[in-house]
Design a protein around this motif. Structure first.
Motif, PDB file in Angstrom:
ATOM      1  N   ALA A 369       0.828  -1.213   0.000  1.00  0.00           N
ATOM      2  CA  ALA A 369       0.000   0.000   0.000  1.00  0.00           C
ATOM      3  C   ALA A 369       0.859   1.257   0.000  1.00  0.00           C
ATOM      4  O   ALA A 369       0.599   2.206  -0.737  1.00  0.00           O
ATOM      5  N   HIS A 370       1.913   1.268   0.832  1.00  0.00           N
ATOM      6  CA  HIS A 370       2.773   2.445   0.900  1.00  0.00           C
ATOM      7  C   HIS A 370       3.598   2.613  -0.376  1.00  0.00           C
ATOM      8  O   HIS A 370       3.886   3.730  -0.786  1.00  0.00           O
ATOM      9  N   PHE A 371       3.981   1.489  -0.971  1.00  0.00           N
ATOM     10  CA  PHE A 371       4.714   1.567  -2.237  1.00  0.00           C
ATOM     11  C   PHE A 371       3.841   2.199  -3.325  1.00  0.00           C
ATOM     12  O   PHE A 371       4.303   3.042  -4.096  1.00  0.00           O
ATOM     13  N   GLU A 372       2.577   1.813  -3.379  1.00  0.00           N
ATOM     14  CA  GLU A 372       1.688   2.368  -4.398  1.00  0.00           C
ATOM     15  C   GLU A 372       1.473   3.867  -4.191  1.00  0.00           C
ATOM     16  O   GLU A 372       1.261   4.607  -5.153  1.00  0.00           O
ATOM     17  N   GLU A 373       1.554   4.308  -2.937  1.00  0.00           N
ATOM     18  CA  GLU A 373       1.381   5.730  -2.635  1.00  0.00           C
ATOM     19  C   GLU A 373       2.668   6.521  -2.867  1.00  0.00           C
ATOM     20  O   GLU A 373       2.663   7.756  -2.832  1.00  0.00           O
ATOM     21  N   ALA A 374       3.774   5.818  -3.109  1.00  0.00           N
ATOM     22  CA  ALA A 374       5.074   6.489  -3.276  1.00  0.00           C
ATOM     23  C   ALA A 374       5.067   7.465  -4.440  1.00  0.00           C
ATOM     24  O   ALA A 374       5.830   8.430  -4.457  1.00  0.00           O
ATOM     25  N   ARG A 375       4.202   7.220  -5.404  1.00  0.00           N
ATOM     26  CA  ARG A 375       4.155   8.084  -6.593  1.00  0.00           C
ATOM     27  C   ARG A 375       3.773   9.516  -6.237  1.00  0.00           C
ATOM     28  O   ARG A 375       4.000  10.434  -7.016  1.00  0.00           O
ATOM     29  N   LYS A 376       3.179   9.721  -5.049  1.00  0.00           N
ATOM     30  CA  LYS A 376       2.722  11.046  -4.630  1.00  0.00           C
ATOM     31  C   LYS A 376       3.758  11.801  -3.799  1.00  0.00           C
ATOM     32  O   LYS A 376       3.482  12.892  -3.308  1.00  0.00           O
ATOM     33  N   ARG A 629       4.382   3.567 -12.506  1.00  0.00           N
ATOM     34  CA  ARG A 629       4.119   2.601 -13.569  1.00  0.00           C
ATOM     35  C   ARG A 629       3.237   1.453 -13.057  1.00  0.00           C
ATOM     36  O   ARG A 629       2.334   0.995 -13.756  1.00  0.00           O
ATOM     37  N   THR A 630       3.513   0.996 -11.841  1.00  0.00           N
ATOM     38  CA  THR A 630       2.721  -0.086 -11.256  1.00  0.00           C
ATOM     39  C   THR A 630       1.277   0.353 -11.053  1.00  0.00           C
ATOM     40  O   THR A 630       0.336  -0.388 -11.357  1.00  0.00           O
ATOM     41  N   TYR A 631       1.110   1.554 -10.535  1.00  0.00           N
ATOM     42  CA  TYR A 631      -0.241   2.080 -10.307  1.00  0.00           C
ATOM     43  C   TYR A 631      -1.006   2.173 -11.626  1.00  0.00           C
ATOM     44  O   TYR A 631      -2.186   1.825 -11.705  1.00  0.00           O
ATOM     45  N   SER A 632      -0.312   2.613 -12.657  1.00  0.00           N
ATOM     46  CA  SER A 632      -0.938   2.721 -13.976  1.00  0.00           C
ATOM     47  C   SER A 632      -1.419   1.355 -14.453  1.00  0.00           C
ATOM     48  O   SER A 632      -2.542   1.221 -14.968  1.00  0.00           O
ATOM     49  N   LYS A 633      -0.594   0.330 -14.279  1.00  0.00           N
ATOM     50  CA  LYS A 633      -0.984  -1.018 -14.694  1.00  0.00           C
ATOM     51  C   LYS A 633      -2.147  -1.550 -13.856  1.00  0.00           C
ATOM     52  O   LYS A 633      -3.030  -2.244 -14.367  1.00  0.00           O
ATOM     53  N   LEU A 634      -2.144  -1.231 -12.573  1.00  0.00           N
ATOM     54  CA  LEU A 634      -3.257  -1.647 -11.709  1.00  0.00           C
ATOM     55  C   LEU A 634      -4.575  -1.064 -12.210  1.00  0.00           C
ATOM     56  O   LEU A 634      -5.581  -1.771 -12.325  1.00  0.00           O
ATOM     57  N   ASN A 682      -1.166  -7.686 -20.014  1.00  0.00           N
ATOM     58  CA  ASN A 682      -0.939  -6.292 -19.638  1.00  0.00           C
ATOM     59  C   ASN A 682      -0.011  -6.184 -18.431  1.00  0.00           C
ATOM     60  O   ASN A 682       0.855  -5.310 -18.370  1.00  0.00           O
ATOM     61  N   ALA A 683      -0.186  -7.098 -17.484  1.00  0.00           N
ATOM     62  CA  ALA A 683       0.683  -7.096 -16.301  1.00  0.00           C
ATOM     63  C   ALA A 683       2.126  -7.416 -16.686  1.00  0.00           C
ATOM     64  O   ALA A 683       3.071  -6.811 -16.174  1.00  0.00           O
ATOM     65  N   GLN A 684       2.302  -8.354 -17.626  1.00  0.00           N
ATOM     66  CA  GLN A 684       3.647  -8.738 -18.041  1.00  0.00           C
ATOM     67  C   GLN A 684       4.385  -7.606 -18.749  1.00  0.00           C
ATOM     68  O   GLN A 684       5.614  -7.549 -18.741  1.00  0.00           O
ATOM     69  N   LEU A 685       3.630  -6.694 -19.370  1.00  0.00           N
ATOM     70  CA  LEU A 685       4.254  -5.564 -20.064  1.00  0.00           C
ATOM     71  C   LEU A 685       5.026  -4.665 -19.094  1.00  0.00           C
ATOM     72  O   LEU A 685       5.890  -3.895 -19.503  1.00  0.00           O
ATOM     73  N   LEU A 686       4.713  -4.783 -17.799  1.00  0.00           N
ATOM     74  CA  LEU A 686       5.412  -3.988 -16.790  1.00  0.00           C
ATOM     75  C   LEU A 686       6.891  -4.354 -16.730  1.00  0.00           C
ATOM     76  O   LEU A 686       7.727  -3.556 -16.300  1.00  0.00           O
ATOM     77  N   ARG A 687       7.233  -5.551 -17.188  1.00  0.00           N
ATOM     78  CA  ARG A 687       8.619  -6.016 -17.130  1.00  0.00           C
ATOM     79  C   ARG A 687       9.558  -5.175 -17.989  1.00  0.00           C
ATOM     80  O   ARG A 687      10.773  -5.244 -17.850  1.00  0.00           O
ATOM     81  N   ARG A 688       9.000  -4.378 -18.897  1.00  0.00           N
ATOM     82  CA  ARG A 688       9.837  -3.538 -19.744  1.00  0.00           C
ATOM     83  C   ARG A 688      10.374  -2.329 -19.002  1.00  0.00           C
ATOM     84  O   ARG A 688      11.207  -1.584 -19.529  1.00  0.00           O
TER      85      ARG A 688
END
Length: 692
Positions: A369-376, A629-634, A682-688
């Protein structure tokens, strides 16, 4: 210890001032209210093991379920039917339903009791409907059994929850690591002078304990006899051992590096410093904002949507005069098509890819949860020692006063320093080693109490001494550089050959090469860089100026760091804290995002949300970019998963039946599989993603 520099000082530039400037006698550890032994959090270890075991066993049983399902056989173009095969299928599916589905069934019950239906309720409802309906079909109810759908749903959900649980670590470890810093026993001095070994908890205020060289200080107390150097890096984050003598305070958990000490016990149990740090971490963790998972939000709405759509579908078909089995089939199709295959994988798949990717990039995510909020994040607060700096003494400058070169200065100084175990000696020797300088041999080494060391090298008398020695001996030299170095908070020693000053060596905690680049990159992204350290203000300002830090909070006592983080947060800033010492642990837990460098202590690592394995400050920005990037994929996956339901549910309900388009439960399951595939790709595309 063979010898040491007891005190390198000059007119207020005390060696100790350069490295800590903390008067431990004035630490106030009494202001915290303790409640029991502290909250140890929840250990996810057993849950991770449970979901892993259930996943693999259910996966094995799912294989024959798939092979026995008529729809799968038709799809594969094979015929494995035999008499009673549906009853075998029922038995296998019953096992999967109760064994693999049990966590979801019990979870659904708990959510319904709390009147907060979410993912567990939706999964529980879906597998229950699939199981009951399919069992009825086996015993004669008109329709198509959906055991394969039940099995795959359970297996995929177990996989998703296993991945999620595995990416979360309990808060309890941080407190356990703190407790482990304290020794179990102490050497208590009896009235007759003899020594007895007692458990720490048996010590009381006023007891005297003997702490031998290399041992940990068992409790908070004051020295009544002896002097030594004490390594407080595990407690304060300070890189250089601190000189301690009679009357000075000691913190339990620090390490006695030098001579034997007699210590009078002052604080034990909940009053001890480490106990208070435990309480601070516990409080900070309990007051963290609880970010609700996107998937649970979506699942909650899907639950209500599925429930409403299912009953409305059943009612409409009955009102239209359809047979009950047709109405039930339509209702079941709606319920099944709402099953969260794609939704259940939307977040876990991104989490799995993000977690494995981050590990390869040297970022260990501990709190999702805190990692996802790191973007802010608006500001990054750095600890100095061990984070922006290497946490070890190193040579920064060398000045020559005679004909000797800088290399010769190191050769002579290193020759006598080889016999010393002082951090200054270690810094000089490491510098010589890095420069591949072969040192001279020395003899007749001895320590000059409070001044430095001396020895014989190539028939000459060599001294490596403090500024105080130079002043006492009335030796003159050009002190321009010395004054500059002192203002920067550096420690300076002088090389004397036959009582003539030949050179000066400045040492300080070495700044990491990547620190300046890290701060610049943060500025490029509009993020403030702030330093928070217990170190001397001159040292802190010098480091800050060198690497471009925006704000500096220096000489902050360890138990006040969390308060400083709160002050910064009160300015409306989303704060990430980066540190490595135990003194950073409460601040790491208080910050919106706690980032520990991997070279730090276990407690700091366990108190953090993310760990930088390579201890590279540049990786901090990588955290923020990966978070975005993770949040965008979520979000993309949730849109795909939920959007599929918005389109598919009306079709499953039969809105196009008047024109001859009717979706069976099996076809609905196939469509759902397509949605799952899209989410997975779509999730696998995050590996780029790459840290630039």
């Amino acid at each position: 210890m063979k010898g040491h520099h007891d005190n390198h000082s000059h007119d207020g530039h005390e060696h100790q001032d350069h490295h800590g400037n903390e008067d431990h006698e004035h630490h106030d550890h009494s202001g915290h209210d303790h409640h029991g032994n502290g909250h140890m959090g929840h250990d996810h270890g057993d849950m991770v093991k449970e979901f892993r075991t259930k996943f693999f066993i259910s996966l094995i049983v799912t294989i024959p379920v798939l092979l026995l399902s008529p729809m799968i056989q038709n799809f594969l173009g094979i015929d494995l039917r035999f008499e009673g095969d549906m009853y075998v299928l029922l038995v296998l599916s019953t096992f999967i339903f109760f064994y693999g589905g049990w966590p979801f069934l019990t979870g659904a019950i708990s959510e319904l009791k709390d009147r907060n239906p979410g993912m567990m309720t939706l999964i529980g409802m879906a597998i229950t409907i699939a199981y009951v309906y399919s069992a009825m079909v086996v015993f004669g109810w008109p329709g198509e059994q959906l055991f394969w759908e039940l099995a795959t749903l359970v297996v995929i959900m177990l996989l998703g929850h296993w991945v999620e649980m595995n990416s979360i670590s309990g808060a309890s470890k941080s407190l356990e690591e703190l407790v482990q810093l304290m020794p179990d026993e102490a050497n208590r001095l009896k009235d007759d002078g003899s020594i007895e070994t007692v458990a720490i908890q048996d010590l009381t205020h006023g007891d005297s304990v003997l702490v031998k060289p290399g041992e940990k200080i068992p409790v908070d107390g004051a020295i009544t006899k002896g002097s030594s150097q004490v390594d407080e890096s595990m407690i304060t984050g300070e890189s250089v051992p601190v000189d301690k003598s009679t009357g000075e305070a000691l913190i339990g958990g620090s390490i006695n590096k030098g001579g034997s000490l007699t210590v009078e016990v002052e604080k034990t149990g909940d009053d001890a410093y480490l106990s208070q740090v435990v309480e601070m971490i516990r409080s900070a963790q309990e007051t963290r904002s609880k970010t609700q998972d996107f998937t649970n939000k979506a699942a909650k709405w899907l639950f209500y949507l599925a429930l409403a759509a299912g009953f409305i579908t059943f009612a409409v078909w009955i009102l239209l005069g359809a047979p009950i089995d047709t109405a039930v089939q339509r209702m079941v199709t709606v319920m099944i098509i709402t099953c969260p295959h794609a939704l259940g994988l939307a977040a876990p798949l991104v989490i799995a890819v993000s977690t494995s990717l981050s590990a390869k990039l040297g970022l260990l995510i501990k709190d999702r949860a805190h990692f996802e909020e790191a973007r802010k994040t608006d500001a990054v607060v750095f600890d100095k020692t061990g984070t922006l700096t290497q946490g070890a003494f190193g040579v920064t400058n060398i000045q020559t006063f005679g004909e000797l070169s800088r290399t010769e200065i190191l050769k002579f100084a290193g020759a006598v320093e080889k016999e010393s175990e002082h951090p200054i000696a270690e810094g000089i020797l490491n510098d010589a080693q890095e420069k591949a300088i072969e040192l001279y041999e020395s003899e007749n080494f001895q320590s000059i109490t409070g001044k430095g060391i001396e020895g014989q090298v190539q028939g000459k008398t060599i001294h490596v001494v403090s500024p105080g020695y130079v002043i006492d001996e009335a030796l003159t030299f050009d002190d321009t550089e010395f004054q500059k170095w002192s203002e920067e908070g550096k420690t300076v020693v002088f090389l004397l050959i036959d009582e003539h000053i030949e050179g000066a060596i400045a040492l300080s905690d070495i700044i990491r090469e990547s620190s300046k680049e890290a701060v610049k990159t943060l500025h490029d992204h509009g993020i403030k860089a702030i330093m928070l350290t217990g170190d001397n203000e001159k040292v802190a300002n010098y480091v800050a100026k060198t690497i471009g830090i925006d704000e500096v909070y220096a000489e902050v006592l360890p138990d006040k760091k969390a308060s400083k983080i709160k002050e910064i947060q009160e300015r409306g800033l989303k704060v990430a804290m980066t540190g490595d010492g135990i003194n950073d642990a409460p601040a790491l837990a208080t910050a919106d995002l706690g980032i520990a460098v991997g070279a730090g202590t276990d407690i700091a690592v366990e108190s953090a949300d993310i760990v930088l394995v390579d201890s590279d400050p540049k990786d901090v920005l990588g955290i923020f970019r990966l978070s975005k990037r993770t949040y965008s994929k979520l979000v993309q996956n949730l849109i795909w998963a939920s959007g599929y339901n918005i389109v598919a549910i009306p079709l499953a309900a039969g809105v196009l039946a008047p024109v001859g388009i009717v979706i069976s439960p099996a076809v609905g399951a196939v469509l759902m599989s397509l949605s799952t595939i899209i989410v997975a790709i779509n999730a696998q595309l995050l590996r780029r993603f790459r840290i630039e």
